[in-house]
Structures are given as structure tokens and as C-alpha cells.
Design a protein around this motif. Structure first.
Motif, PDB file in Angstrom:
ATOM      1  N   TYR A  22       0.835  -1.205   0.000  1.00 50.72           N
ATOM      2  CA  TYR A  22       0.000   0.000   0.000  1.00 50.72           C
ATOM      3  C   TYR A  22       0.869   1.254   0.000  1.00 50.72           C
ATOM      4  O   TYR A  22       1.909   1.288   0.664  1.00 50.72           O
ATOM      5  N   PRO A  23       0.445   2.317  -0.726  1.00 52.22           N
ATOM      6  CA  PRO A  23       1.192   3.578  -0.677  1.00 52.22           C
ATOM      7  C   PRO A  23       0.921   4.305   0.644  1.00 52.22           C
ATOM      8  O   PRO A  23      -0.119   4.084   1.279  1.00 52.22           O
ATOM      9  N   LEU A  24       1.848   5.182   1.034  1.00 56.90           N
ATOM     10  CA  LEU A  24       1.699   5.943   2.274  1.00 56.90           C
ATOM     11  C   LEU A  24       0.364   6.693   2.301  1.00 56.90           C
ATOM     12  O   LEU A  24      -0.291   6.787   3.348  1.00 56.90           O
ATOM     13  N   GLU A  25      -0.039   7.212   1.126  1.00 56.98           N
ATOM     14  CA  GLU A  25      -1.279   8.010   1.056  1.00 56.98           C
ATOM     15  C   GLU A  25      -2.498   7.197   1.510  1.00 56.98           C
ATOM     16  O   GLU A  25      -3.499   7.765   1.938  1.00 56.98           O
ATOM     17  N   HIS A  26      -2.396   5.878   1.400  1.00 56.33           N
ATOM     18  CA  HIS A  26      -3.515   5.034   1.793  1.00 56.33           C
ATOM     19  C   HIS A  26      -3.835   5.210   3.277  1.00 56.33           C
ATOM     20  O   HIS A  26      -4.984   5.103   3.701  1.00 56.33           O
ATOM     21  N   ILE A  27      -2.794   5.501   4.073  1.00 57.60           N
ATOM     22  CA  ILE A  27      -2.962   5.529   5.519  1.00 57.60           C
ATOM     23  C   ILE A  27      -3.023   6.949   6.082  1.00 57.60           C
ATOM     24  O   ILE A  27      -3.590   7.157   7.156  1.00 57.60           O
ATOM     25  N   THR A  28      -2.475   7.939   5.363  1.00 57.94           N
ATOM     26  CA  THR A  28      -2.412   9.291   5.955  1.00 57.94           C
ATOM     27  C   THR A  28      -3.807   9.824   6.301  1.00 57.94           C
ATOM     28  O   THR A  28      -3.992  10.414   7.366  1.00 57.94           O
ATOM     29  N   GLY A  29      -4.780   9.600   5.432  1.00 58.24           N
ATOM     30  CA  GLY A  29      -6.137  10.093   5.705  1.00 58.24           C
ATOM     31  C   GLY A  29      -6.742   9.423   6.928  1.00 58.24           C
ATOM     32  O   GLY A  29      -7.366  10.080   7.767  1.00 58.24           O
ATOM     33  N   LEU A  30      -6.531   8.106   7.019  1.00 61.13           N
ATOM     34  CA  LEU A  30      -7.066   7.366   8.163  1.00 61.13           C
ATOM     35  C   LEU A  30      -6.471   7.884   9.465  1.00 61.13           C
ATOM     36  O   LEU A  30      -7.172   8.085  10.457  1.00 61.13           O
ATOM     37  N   VAL A  31      -5.153   8.096   9.457  1.00 56.10           N
ATOM     38  CA  VAL A  31      -4.479   8.564  10.673  1.00 56.10           C
ATOM     39  C   VAL A  31      -4.924   9.989  11.000  1.00 56.10           C
ATOM     40  O   VAL A  31      -5.194  10.324  12.155  1.00 56.10           O
ATOM     41  N   GLN A  32      -5.024  10.838   9.978  1.00 61.17           N
ATOM     42  CA  GLN A  32      -5.461  12.213  10.214  1.00 61.17           C
ATOM     43  C   GLN A  32      -6.838  12.215  10.881  1.00 61.17           C
ATOM     44  O   GLN A  32      -7.107  13.001  11.793  1.00 61.17           O
ATOM     45  N   ASN A  33      -7.681  11.296  10.455  1.00 63.01           N
ATOM     46  CA  ASN A  33      -9.009  11.147  11.047  1.00 63.01           C
ATOM     47  C   ASN A  33      -8.924  10.863  12.547  1.00 63.01           C
ATOM     48  O   ASN A  33      -9.739  11.339  13.333  1.00 63.01           O
ATOM     49  N   ASN A  34      -7.888  10.099  12.945  1.00 67.60           N
ATOM     50  CA  ASN A  34      -7.708   9.777  14.364  1.00 67.60           C
ATOM     51  C   ASN A  34      -7.334  11.012  15.172  1.00 67.60           C
ATOM     52  O   ASN A  34      -7.455  11.015  16.391  1.00 67.60           O
ATOM     53  N   PHE A  35      -6.843  12.051  14.512  1.00 61.94           N
ATOM     54  CA  PHE A  35      -6.475  13.277  15.217  1.00 61.94           C
ATOM     55  C   PHE A  35      -7.617  14.293  15.210  1.00 61.94           C
ATOM     56  O   PHE A  35      -7.621  15.216  16.011  1.00 61.94           O
ATOM     57  N   ASN A  36      -8.555  14.131  14.271  1.00 58.81           N
ATOM     58  CA  ASN A  36      -9.584  15.154  14.084  1.00 58.81           C
ATOM     59  C   ASN A  36     -10.954  14.774  14.635  1.00 58.81           C
ATOM     60  O   ASN A  36     -11.822  15.623  14.761  1.00 58.81           O
ATOM     61  N   SER A  37     -11.175  13.485  14.914  1.00 59.90           N
ATOM     62  CA  SER A  37     -12.524  13.040  15.214  1.00 59.90           C
ATOM     63  C   SER A  37     -12.795  13.070  16.709  1.00 59.90           C
ATOM     64  O   SER A  37     -11.906  12.847  17.507  1.00 59.90           O
ATOM     65  N   ALA A  38     -14.025  13.338  17.073  1.00 60.24           N
ATOM     66  CA  ALA A  38     -14.416  13.277  18.468  1.00 60.24           C
ATOM     67  C   ALA A  38     -15.729  12.518  18.571  1.00 60.24           C
ATOM     68  O   ALA A  38     -16.630  12.761  17.763  1.00 60.24           O
ATOM     69  N   PRO A  39     -15.953  11.609  19.508  1.00 66.42           N
ATOM     70  CA  PRO A  39     -14.926  11.171  20.449  1.00 66.42           C
ATOM     71  C   PRO A  39     -14.047  10.056  19.888  1.00 66.42           C
ATOM     72  O   PRO A  39     -13.023   9.747  20.473  1.00 66.42           O
ATOM     73  N   LEU A  40     -14.438   9.441  18.763  1.00 59.93           N
ATOM     74  CA  LEU A  40     -13.699   8.294  18.234  1.00 59.93           C
ATOM     75  C   LEU A  40     -13.558   8.396  16.724  1.00 59.93           C
ATOM     76  O   LEU A  40     -14.435   8.973  16.084  1.00 59.93           O
ATOM     77  N   PRO A  41     -12.546   7.797  16.117  1.00 60.03           N
ATOM     78  CA  PRO A  41     -11.374   7.164  16.725  1.00 60.03           C
ATOM     79  C   PRO A  41     -10.371   8.217  17.168  1.00 60.03           C
ATOM     80  O   PRO A  41     -10.512   9.388  16.806  1.00 60.03           O
ATOM     81  N   PHE A  42      -9.367   7.800  17.945  1.00 55.44           N
ATOM     82  CA  PHE A  42      -8.321   8.762  18.293  1.00 55.44           C
ATOM     83  C   PHE A  42      -6.967   8.067  18.439  1.00 55.44           C
ATOM     84  O   PHE A  42      -6.895   6.858  18.646  1.00 55.44           O
ATOM     85  N   ALA A  43      -5.924   8.874  18.268  1.00 53.23           N
ATOM     86  CA  ALA A  43      -4.555   8.379  18.411  1.00 53.23           C
ATOM     87  C   ALA A  43      -3.942   9.007  19.652  1.00 53.23           C
ATOM     88  O   ALA A  43      -4.194  10.171  19.964  1.00 53.23           O
ATOM     89  N   LEU A  44      -3.156   8.228  20.359  1.00 53.89           N
ATOM     90  CA  LEU A  44      -2.327   8.748  21.449  1.00 53.89           C
ATOM     91  C   LEU A  44      -0.890   8.779  20.950  1.00 53.89           C
ATOM     92  O   LEU A  44      -0.470   7.869  20.227  1.00 53.89           O
TER      93      LEU A  44
END
Ligand SMILES: CC(C)(COP(=O)(O)OP(=O)(O)OC[C@H]1O[C@@H](n2cnc3c(N)ncnc32)[C@H](O)[C@@H]1OP(=O)(O)O)[C@@H](O)C(=O)NCCC(=O)NCCS
Length: 144
Positions: A22-44
Motif C-alpha cells: 500500500y502507498p503511504l497516502e492510503h494511511i495518511t487520511g485514516l491517521v489524520q481522522n484519528n487526530f480530528n474526530s471526536a470522540p472516536l477514533p483517536f490516536a495517542l
């Protein structure tokens, strides 16, 4: 600290997505979502000043084969120079507590059998073995 989101994406991609083509771009959006969404999902993110140290995420679903299980602690990663210092254990503990704080009574986690000692040592219970194509263990942790 937006650069931490980029580092989380980089580590998660290298560990779990790049080996499958998979290219990096495949995951960047998913991870960004973990930083922007409330209350879930989230990244520590564990960091030392501006230095990225490690990460884990809390997500709604992590295994197609087990849609009935939620929430999951996923994408647990500590950068190699910081390993074996107890940081991975601390991140997993924080992630589980954060999952319970959203109201979940059980947290789930899947891992290769090689990680069994690590997660059992943190109090997680082996619930199932050999799940899915990657023959993963599924662990649970219950809120007290
Ligand atoms: C798995 C991972 C997150 C563990 O992170 P870590 O910060 O090294 O974890 P900890 O330090 O809390 O504990 C790791 C081990 O070191 C041991 N340890 C901790 N401090 C120690 C010390 N001072 N001396 C010796 N051993 C120590 C722990 O008891 C544990 O032992 P175990 O291997 O028997 O389980 C890390 O190795 C990693 O990122 N691996 C690659 C990605 C991965 O596999 N993620 C899990 C996917 S499910």
C-alpha cells in the motif's frame, strides 16, 4: 503538533501497510481522522519534546472477522531507541483507559502470537487464537 500525525502515519505505514504494497497516502487520511474526530477514533502519541516516541490508537473496528467487537486498541508502536523502557506498556494502558472513558466496558486488541507475553503481562486476557488470514490472537481487557 501536526507533525506528530505525519510521524504516526509513517510508522503505521512502515509496520503494517507498506509490506503489503500500500502507498503511504492510503494511511495518511485514516491517521489524520484519528487526530480530528471526536470522540472516536483517536490516536495517542508519546513524545519527548518534539521527538516522536510511540503511539497507539483507539478505533471502533479492527478485524473484519469480528465486527461485533468494539472498541479496539490498535497500531501500537514504539520507535526502536525507546523500546524496553516500559513505554509500550504505558501507551497500551493509557489507550485502554481512554477507551473505557468513552463508556466501553471491554477493550479488544489483536496481535501476532509473538506478542502474547507482552499483552498478558499488561493484564489482557487471551480470548481467541488463529483469527483471520494472519492467525492473530484476540485479547480483551475489562474495565474495573
Ligand atoms: C511491542 C512494542 C510496542 C513494545 O514496546 P516497549 O516500549 O518496548 O514495551 P515495554 O518496554 O513496555 O515492554 C516490552 C518488553 O520489555 C520488557 N522490559 C521493559 N523494561 C525493561 C527493562 N528495563 N529491562 C528489560 N526488559 C524490560 C517488558 O517486560 C516487556 O517484556 P516482554 O517482551 O517479556 O513482554 C514495541 O516492541 C514495538 O513497537 N514493536 C514493533 C511494533 C509491534 O509489534 N507492535 C505491536 C503490534 S500488536
Amino acid at each position: 503538533m501536526p507533525h506528530l500525525a505525519a510521524e504516526v502515519a509513517d510508522r503505521v505505514w512502515r509496520a503494517w501497510w507498506k509490506p503489503n504494497g500500500y502507498p503511504l497516502e492510503h494511511i495518511t487520511g485514516l491517521v489524520q481522522n484519528n487526530f480530528n474526530s471526536a470522540p472516536l477514533p483517536f490516536a495517542l502519541v508519546a513524545h519527548h519534546g518534539s521527538t516522536f516516541v510511540g503511539t497507539a490508537s483507539v478505533i471502533v473496528s479492527d478485524m473484519e472477522e469480528r465486527p461485533q467487537y468494539t472498541l479496539w486498541v490498535a497500531a501500537v508502536w514504539v520507535d526502536p531507541p525507546f523500546r524496553r523502557l516500559g513505554i509500550g506498556g504505558a501507551i497500551v494502558r493509557h489507550a485502554a483507559l481512554a477507551a473505557f472513558a468513552t463508556g466501553a466496558e471491554t477493550a479488544y486488541l489483536c496481535a501476532l502470537p509473538a506478542r502474547r507475553r507482552f499483552y498478558e503481562g499488561l493484564g489482557w486476557s487471551l480470548q481467541e487464537q488463529n483469527v483471520g488470514d494472519h492467525l492473530l490472537d484476540v485479547f480483551t481487557l475489562k474495565t474495573v
